[in-house]
Design a protein around this motif. Structure first.
Motif: not given
Ligand code: KG4
Ligand code: ZN
Length: 439
Positions: A324-330, A342-346, A366-368
């Motif tokens: 969840k925290r990573t989702h918010r950071a993206i 698009s195609n950003a890298v985590l 990352t898929n979402a």
């Protein structure tokens, strides 16, 4: 070197491949001669004594590691003076082994890169003083390394990853989300407000006495939890993810640890009743008991029958919180155009990122968000010498932090990574859409 140049001059206009063949016939590895700079990396920031030789093409020439995990499992956690003593006993052997498997002599090194921050003071000190003696003898530059920077950049040794990318670093001592804009250019988006997830998992594993479990006895706490969780039902216990209302990218794991601790205590009591029954039977059979039956809860070292369910639940909640925290950071980075749409890298790295359940949770995110998740293989997620040597190569290439004079260089047990913009991230208060965490 001079002899080789003379030998090369004897060849009539040699092609590169013929030259390589010629050199190999002398037992020389031409890879070393053509351009490549070799760096020795040394890591002693925590409980692994590690060294590796890596060249500027990313080739790993040799590595060696001595893990202290088994010793610290027995003492129930890292005891800094013990870690220091073990580093002292092993560093010379490990560096020698890394060099000898590389088949290079120390005089062929271009520089030495060593972790000097952050980490355990006593452990960092061993690596630093050993390295300073070596650079002084060899008269080569020294490259001080930030341990978390090294974890973050490891991926570039394996994949072609351009800046900027987002990195999630989760280990036994650290937990952070950062935007990597360059070799030593980081924006810190969020961090743990208390302990790191690896620390919490280690404590839960210890509380569950997993060292007594025949399948987990030599595993680190986090790895033992991952292993046991496969046999458990994550829904058996409902543990809520922490900080659900805080719309930032910070983390917290102590609450999770306390909740899990309470569940374990409760289960111990319940299973203790079963024990008391058994104890009573033995008592009735005329055997002498040291502990009065009314105090005989489950004893330390015994494993709860629900240990696998507890492991599964705590791993699931940890994964959901991190995801969840990573989702918010993206979303924050995309909103501010800090990452491509698009195609950003985590990148996920650090010991806890070797957990495949957590990786799957991150993959859902990352898929979402149309990003790509990249993780180093588990042996490069945990501490190693390769990541330090590679960070040295990155710094050498970028020309940052290469020291020709080591006077006044110190280790730093505490050291933040990059510019902290976590407050700004919190102020943005980005709402994260709900994702189904079907892992
Ligand atoms: O990066 P690392 O080797 O050392 C630090 O810099 O802290 O990470 C060690 C941590 C330990 O807490 C260990 O329990 C955890 O990583 N760990 C794992 C796994 N393997 C190691 N946690 C979860 N799942 C794993 N498979
Ligand atoms: Zn680490």
């Amino acid at each position: 070197m001079l002899t080789l140049h003379k030998a090369a001059a004897a060849l009539p206009k040699p092609s590169r491949s013929r030259m390589c063949e010629f050199l190999r016939s002398f037992g020389f590895d031409p890879g070393k001669l053509f351009l490549h700079k070799l760096i020795l990396g040394i890591e002693t920031s925590c409980d692994d004594t590690a060294a590796a030789v890596v060249d500027d093409s990313g080739k790993v020439w040799g590595e060696a590691i001595h893990s202290q995990t088994e010793v610290h499992l027995k003492t129930g956690g890292i005891v800094p003076p013990v870690a220091q003593q073990l580093h002292r006993e092993n560093i010379q052997r490990i560096v020698k082994e890394a060099l000898s498997t590389s088949k290079i002599s120390p005089s062929e090194l271009s520089a030495i890169a060593t972790t000097v921050k952050p980490g355990l003071a006593l452990s960092l000190g061993v690596g630093l003083s050993f390295s300073l003696r070596l650079v002084d003898q060899l008269k080569i530059p020294f490259i001080p390394i930030h341990h978390m920077e090294a974890h973050a950049l490891t991926i570039r040794l394996l994949n072609k990853v351009e800046f900027p990318f987002l990195v999630l670093l989760i280990s036994g001592g650290h937990c952070l989300l950062a935007l990597v804009r360059g070799v030593s250019d980081f924006l810190l988006l969020g961090k743990s407000l208390d302990v790191a997830p690896g620390d919490m998992l280690d404590k839960v594993a210890r509380r569950l006495s997993l060292i007594k479990h025949p399948e987990c006895s030599t595993m680190s706490g986090g790895k033992a939890i991952e292993h046991l969780a496969k046999q458990g039902n994550k829904l058996h216990f409902d543990i809520k993810p922490p900080m659900q209302r805080a719309k930032n990218c910070d983390f917290s794991f102590t609450g999770l640890q306390h909740v899990t601790d309470r569940i374990i205590t409760q289960k111990e009591k319940e299973e203790g009743i079963f024990l008391i029954n058994r104890v009573d039977k033995i008592h009735n059979a005329g055997l002498c008991l040291k502990i009065p039956a009314r105090f005989a809860g489950i004893q330390k070292g015994q494993i709860l029958s629900s240990a696998a369910h507890i492991a599964a639940a705590v791993q699931h909640t940890t994964a959901c919180h991190i995801a969840k925290r990573t989702h918010r950071a993206i979303l924050f980075c995309k909103q501010r155009d800090l990452l491509p749409q698009s195609n950003a890298v985590l990148v996920a790295s650090g010991g806890v990122a070797s957990n495949f359940y957590i990786r799957k949770a991150l993959e859902i995110v990352t898929n979402a968000t149309q990003c790509t998740l990249l993780c180093p293989p588990p042996r490069l997620c945990t501490d190693n010498g390769i990541m330090i040597a590679w960070n040295g190569i990155e710094r050498l290439r970028a020309g940052v932090g290469v020291l020709y004079n080591t006077e006044g260089i110190r280790y730093e047990p505490k050291c933040p990574l990059g510019v902290d913009i976590s407050e700004e991230v919190g102020e943005a208060a980005i709402k994260v859409p709900r994702l189904k965490m079907e892992i």
